[in-house]
Structures are given as C-alpha cells and as structure tokens.
Design a protein around this motif. Structure first.
Motif, PDB file in Angstrom:
ATOM      1  N   ILE A  31      34.077 -21.198  -3.456  1.00 48.03           N
ATOM      2  CA  ILE A  31      33.857 -19.662  -3.910  1.00 48.03           C
ATOM      3  C   ILE A  31      35.138 -18.996  -3.834  1.00 48.03           C
ATOM      4  CG2 ILE A  31      32.494 -17.777  -3.707  1.00 48.03           C
ATOM      5  CD1 ILE A  31      30.286 -19.292  -2.695  1.00 48.03           C
ATOM      6  N   GLU A  32      35.795 -19.213  -2.726  1.00 51.64           N
ATOM      7  CA  GLU A  32      37.280 -18.303  -2.297  1.00 51.64           C
ATOM      8  C   GLU A  32      38.193 -19.143  -3.439  1.00 51.64           C
ATOM      9  OE1 GLU A  32      39.695 -17.315   1.262  1.00 51.64           O
ATOM     10  OE2 GLU A  32      39.209 -19.531   1.017  1.00 51.64           O
ATOM     11  N   VAL A  52      35.172  -9.330 -12.119  1.00 51.19           N
ATOM     12  CA  VAL A  52      35.585 -10.661 -11.985  1.00 51.19           C
ATOM     13  C   VAL A  52      35.396 -11.083 -10.589  1.00 51.19           C
ATOM     14  CG1 VAL A  52      37.546 -12.145 -11.966  1.00 51.19           C
ATOM     15  CG2 VAL A  52      37.021 -10.466 -14.082  1.00 51.19           C
ATOM     16  N   GLN A  53      35.668 -10.290  -9.779  1.00 50.27           N
ATOM     17  CA  GLN A  53      35.608 -10.872  -8.268  1.00 50.27           C
ATOM     18  C   GLN A  53      34.256 -11.132  -7.804  1.00 50.27           C
ATOM     19  OE1 GLN A  53      38.467  -8.981  -5.602  1.00 50.27           O
ATOM     20  NE2 GLN A  53      40.424  -9.354  -6.666  1.00 50.27           N
ATOM     21  N   LEU A  54      33.471 -10.022  -8.160  1.00 49.04           N
ATOM     22  CA  LEU A  54      32.143 -10.043  -7.738  1.00 49.04           C
ATOM     23  C   LEU A  54      31.461 -11.130  -8.418  1.00 49.04           C
ATOM     24  CD1 LEU A  54      31.303  -6.298  -7.596  1.00 49.04           C
ATOM     25  CD2 LEU A  54      31.179  -7.774  -5.721  1.00 49.04           C
ATOM     26  N   GLY A  55      31.728 -11.421  -9.482  1.00 48.36           N
ATOM     27  CA  GLY A  55      31.201 -12.517 -10.477  1.00 48.36           C
ATOM     28  C   GLY A  55      31.181 -13.620  -9.874  1.00 48.36           C
ATOM     29  N   ALA A  56      32.544 -13.926  -9.441  1.00 50.56           N
ATOM     30  CA  ALA A  56      33.116 -15.359  -8.642  1.00 50.56           C
ATOM     31  C   ALA A  56      32.445 -15.437  -7.219  1.00 50.56           C
ATOM     32  CB  ALA A  56      34.550 -15.149  -8.799  1.00 50.56           C
ATOM     33  N   LEU A  57      32.158 -14.435  -6.728  1.00 45.44           N
ATOM     34  CA  LEU A  57      31.769 -14.626  -5.367  1.00 45.44           C
ATOM     35  C   LEU A  57      30.336 -14.792  -5.242  1.00 45.44           C
ATOM     36  CD1 LEU A  57      33.613 -11.286  -3.707  1.00 45.44           C
ATOM     37  CD2 LEU A  57      33.853 -13.707  -2.894  1.00 45.44           C
ATOM     38  N   ILE A 102      27.062 -18.702 -16.336  1.00 43.09           N
ATOM     39  CA  ILE A 102      28.057 -19.621 -16.000  1.00 43.09           C
ATOM     40  C   ILE A 102      27.849 -21.031 -16.141  1.00 43.09           C
ATOM     41  CG2 ILE A 102      27.505 -19.725 -13.489  1.00 43.09           C
ATOM     42  CD1 ILE A 102      30.715 -19.014 -13.189  1.00 43.09           C
ATOM     43  N   SER A 103      26.693 -21.551 -15.694  1.00 42.33           N
ATOM     44  CA  SER A 103      26.598 -22.983 -15.612  1.00 42.33           C
ATOM     45  C   SER A 103      26.587 -23.969 -16.735  1.00 42.33           C
ATOM     46  CB  SER A 103      25.266 -23.195 -14.667  1.00 42.33           C
ATOM     47  OG  SER A 103      25.062 -22.669 -13.646  1.00 42.33           O
ATOM     48  N   TYR A 104      27.310 -25.039 -16.349  1.00 41.08           N
ATOM     49  CA  TYR A 104      27.223 -26.121 -17.467  1.00 41.08           C
ATOM     50  C   TYR A 104      25.922 -26.823 -17.772  1.00 41.08           C
ATOM     51  CZ  TYR A 104      28.609 -30.494 -19.844  1.00 41.08           C
ATOM     52  OH  TYR A 104      28.591 -31.558 -20.560  1.00 41.08           O
ATOM     53  N   LYS A 105      25.214 -26.844 -18.756  1.00 39.11           N
ATOM     54  CA  LYS A 105      23.741 -27.400 -18.837  1.00 39.11           C
ATOM     55  C   LYS A 105      23.888 -28.471 -19.920  1.00 39.11           C
ATOM     56  CE  LYS A 105      21.887 -22.782 -18.071  1.00 39.11           C
ATOM     57  NZ  LYS A 105      23.043 -21.767 -17.855  1.00 39.11           N
ATOM     58  N   GLY A 106      24.958 -29.181 -20.214  1.00 40.54           N
ATOM     59  CA  GLY A 106      24.885 -30.461 -20.877  1.00 40.54           C
ATOM     60  C   GLY A 106      25.766 -30.522 -22.037  1.00 40.54           C
ATOM     61  N   ALA A 107      26.120 -31.733 -22.410  1.00 42.83           N
ATOM     62  CA  ALA A 107      27.166 -31.748 -23.660  1.00 42.83           C
ATOM     63  C   ALA A 107      26.942 -31.094 -24.749  1.00 42.83           C
ATOM     64  CB  ALA A 107      27.556 -33.339 -23.841  1.00 42.83           C
ATOM     65  N   GLY A 108      25.317 -31.191 -25.075  1.00 42.41           N
ATOM     66  CA  GLY A 108      25.060 -30.427 -26.489  1.00 42.41           C
ATOM     67  C   GLY A 108      24.618 -29.006 -26.326  1.00 42.41           C
ATOM     68  N   VAL A 109      25.035 -28.386 -25.159  1.00 37.98           N
ATOM     69  CA  VAL A 109      24.512 -26.976 -24.919  1.00 37.98           C
ATOM     70  C   VAL A 109      25.734 -26.102 -24.429  1.00 37.98           C
ATOM     71  CG1 VAL A 109      22.837 -25.494 -23.337  1.00 37.98           C
ATOM     72  CG2 VAL A 109      22.488 -28.074 -23.581  1.00 37.98           C
ATOM     73  N   GLN A 110      25.536 -24.961 -25.487  1.00 38.29           N
ATOM     74  CA  GLN A 110      26.944 -24.143 -25.470  1.00 38.29           C
ATOM     75  C   GLN A 110      26.340 -22.912 -24.502  1.00 38.29           C
ATOM     76  OE1 GLN A 110      29.777 -24.284 -26.781  1.00 38.29           O
ATOM     77  NE2 GLN A 110      29.183 -26.347 -27.672  1.00 38.29           N
ATOM     78  N   ASP A 123      35.832 -19.952 -16.767  1.00 39.54           N
ATOM     79  CA  ASP A 123      36.975 -20.869 -16.616  1.00 39.54           C
ATOM     80  C   ASP A 123      37.330 -21.183 -15.216  1.00 39.54           C
ATOM     81  OD1 ASP A 123      37.192 -20.575 -19.355  1.00 39.54           O
ATOM     82  OD2 ASP A 123      39.265 -19.927 -19.544  1.00 39.54           O
ATOM     83  N   ALA A 124      37.427 -20.246 -14.058  1.00 43.88           N
ATOM     84  CA  ALA A 124      37.741 -20.587 -12.913  1.00 43.88           C
ATOM     85  C   ALA A 124      37.123 -21.524 -12.156  1.00 43.88           C
ATOM     86  CB  ALA A 124      37.877 -19.246 -12.113  1.00 43.88           C
ATOM     87  N   ASP A 125      35.513 -21.340 -12.419  1.00 42.69           N
ATOM     88  CA  ASP A 125      34.448 -22.354 -12.042  1.00 42.69           C
ATOM     89  C   ASP A 125      34.757 -23.618 -12.378  1.00 42.69           C
ATOM     90  OD1 ASP A 125      32.367 -22.830 -10.390  1.00 42.69           O
ATOM     91  OD2 ASP A 125      31.059 -22.795 -12.166  1.00 42.69           O
ATOM     92  N   ARG A 126      35.016 -23.655 -13.789  1.00 39.80           N
ATOM     93  CA  ARG A 126      35.427 -25.174 -14.381  1.00 39.80           C
ATOM     94  C   ARG A 126      36.673 -25.602 -14.043  1.00 39.80           C
ATOM     95  NH1 ARG A 126      32.338 -23.991 -20.167  1.00 39.80           N
ATOM     96  NH2 ARG A 126      30.168 -24.021 -19.309  1.00 39.80           N
ATOM     97  N   LEU A 127      37.543 -24.962 -13.584  1.00 40.21           N
ATOM     98  CA  LEU A 127      38.751 -25.462 -13.100  1.00 40.21           C
ATOM     99  C   LEU A 127      38.654 -25.904 -11.847  1.00 40.21           C
ATOM    100  CD1 LEU A 127      41.379 -22.705 -14.207  1.00 40.21           C
ATOM    101  CD2 LEU A 127      41.506 -25.074 -14.925  1.00 40.21           C
ATOM    102  N   ASP A 128      37.673 -25.529 -11.114  1.00 41.25           N
ATOM    103  CA  ASP A 128      37.524 -26.066  -9.525  1.00 41.25           C
ATOM    104  C   ASP A 128      36.727 -27.312  -9.818  1.00 41.25           C
ATOM    105  OD1 ASP A 128      38.542 -25.183  -6.758  1.00 41.25           O
ATOM    106  OD2 ASP A 128      36.238 -25.519  -6.512  1.00 41.25           O
ATOM    107  N   ALA A 129      36.172 -27.632 -10.988  1.00 45.40           N
ATOM    108  CA  ALA A 129      35.368 -28.815 -10.848  1.00 45.40           C
ATOM    109  C   ALA A 129      36.198 -30.161 -11.446  1.00 45.40           C
ATOM    110  CB  ALA A 129      34.141 -28.601 -12.214  1.00 45.40           C
TER     111      ALA A 129
END
Length: 221
Positions: A31-32, A52-57, A102-110, A123-129
């Motif tokens: 999260i940090e 942005v910071q609250l959303g990330a936290l 925010i969550s990824y839900k599958g290759a065919g799901v936008q 983007d930040a969450d996906r970069l950490d993945a």
C-alpha cells in the motif's frame, strides 16, 4: 512519505495498523509503495493529491479476493473509514469510486477509471504487480492461496468475464499470461506507461529463465 493533508496522515495510520502483518503480498508495504507511485504519477498528471493518496491508501481495504468475491465490501469499508475520519463527501465519493473500479477482473473485462485521480492510483497499483516486486508478490499470493508454482498440463486462460476470472484456480506462472503480461498495455497515463516498460521486460526475462530451468536447461547451454 509526504502526506497531502492531516486527513491523509490519519488514514495512513489506520491502514498501517490494519495491514502491517498481512502475508499475501497485499500488506502495508504494498500500500505504501502504491501511494508513493501514485503520488509521483499524479504530480506529472496534475491530479488532486489528496484524493490520489487516499485512494491509494484504501484501495485494498477489503479486497474481494479475501471476501468471497464480494466487490461491495471494499467501497463500503472505505466509505466507513473516511466518514469516521471526518472526510467531506466531496472527497469520499471519488475515493470510493477508485476502490470500486481499481481491480483487474480478467483479460476480457475493461475496468476504465472515471477520473484522472483513479487513473493514477490504478496505474500505481498495476505497476506494483509487475517487475521484480510483482514477481515476488505473485508467488507470495500463490503460496497463500495454495496454488501450484506451475503445471505444464494446465494452460493459461484469458478469462472473458469477471466471474470466470474469480473462479480460476490456475498456477502462479499462468498468472503472468492471464494478467501480469497484459498490464503494460492497460496503463492509463504517460508516466505509468513509461515505468511499466522496464518492469514488463524484466518479467519476460524471468519467465523465459523459469521455463528453461523447469526443463533442466541452463541459460548458457
């Protein structure tokens, strides 16, 4: 970490207490890192730093993966915490929207974000993945969930629906093909795309080496 407001600092304290000992790769340090990356991207994009910071936290405050697939728990918990900390509704609404989307839900799901702030956090969450830390987190979560490292007889599946993605019990290595390799092209911002390039390349090199070693081969052979 540089906090945008006292509200952000208070929320960070609450989240740190809740997630410091988490062991699936969704801990306080994840999260940090997301918060720091999101702040960096937001500066270049001109996004609202507090949102942005609250959303990330709070983006993982109650992830559906740990709540029986229920996607309503996270937004509800985020709203409850923000109300308790005295956040105004004008801050709560966009933050809750980030958690809900925010969550990824599958290759065919936008899962397109509705706000610039949401784009920065996603983007930040996906970069950490992805990248080196993403690799570590992938196998940490796989172990936590009781998944095999790899099974050559079980091919990856590009899930067409969120339900199929949630129901999947594939191997940790399959997760690279089912999600992680796809994230580079799903970055929302120029900063996110730039940071994703090297991390993506590192993952490709890792998986190639993994498969070489799985077959008993040496990188020098």
């Amino acid at each position: 970490m540089i906090f945008a407001s006292e509200l952000v600092e208070r929320v960070a304290g609450q989240i740190k207490l809740r997630f410091l000992g988490e062991n699936s790769g969704h801990d306080w340090y994840h999260i940090e890192r997301v918060c720091k990356l999101a702040r960096k991207i937001a500066i270049h994009e001109g996004a609202d730093q507090e949102v942005v910071q609250l959303g990330a936290l709070v983006h993982d405050i109650a992830d559906w993966k740990f709540h029986g697939g229920d996607e309503s728990v996270g937004p509800r918990e985020a709203e409850r915490l923000l109300l308790e900390e005295g956040a105004p509704q004008g801050i709560i609404d966009p933050v809750v929207d980030i958690v809900a989307t925010i969550s990824y839900k599958g290759a065919g799901v936008q899962t397109a974000m509705q706000t610039l702030e949401g784009c920065c956090v996603q983007d930040a969450d996906r970069l950490d993945a992805i990248g080196a830390i993403g690799i570590a987190r992938c196998f940490a979560y796989g172990g936590h969930a009781g998944r095999l490292l790899y099974d050559p007889a079980t091919p990856p599946e590009l899930h067409a629906t969120a339900a199929a993605y949630k129901a999947a019990r594939g191997t940790s290595l399959n997760h690279f093909y089912e999600k992680l390799f796809l994230l580079k092209e799903r970055m929302n911002t120029a900063g996110g795309r730039l940071l994703a390039e090297r991390r993506h390349q590192f993952m490709e090199e890792f998986v190639a080496r993994f498969l070489d070693e799985w077959d008993g081969e040496s990188a020098k052979d």
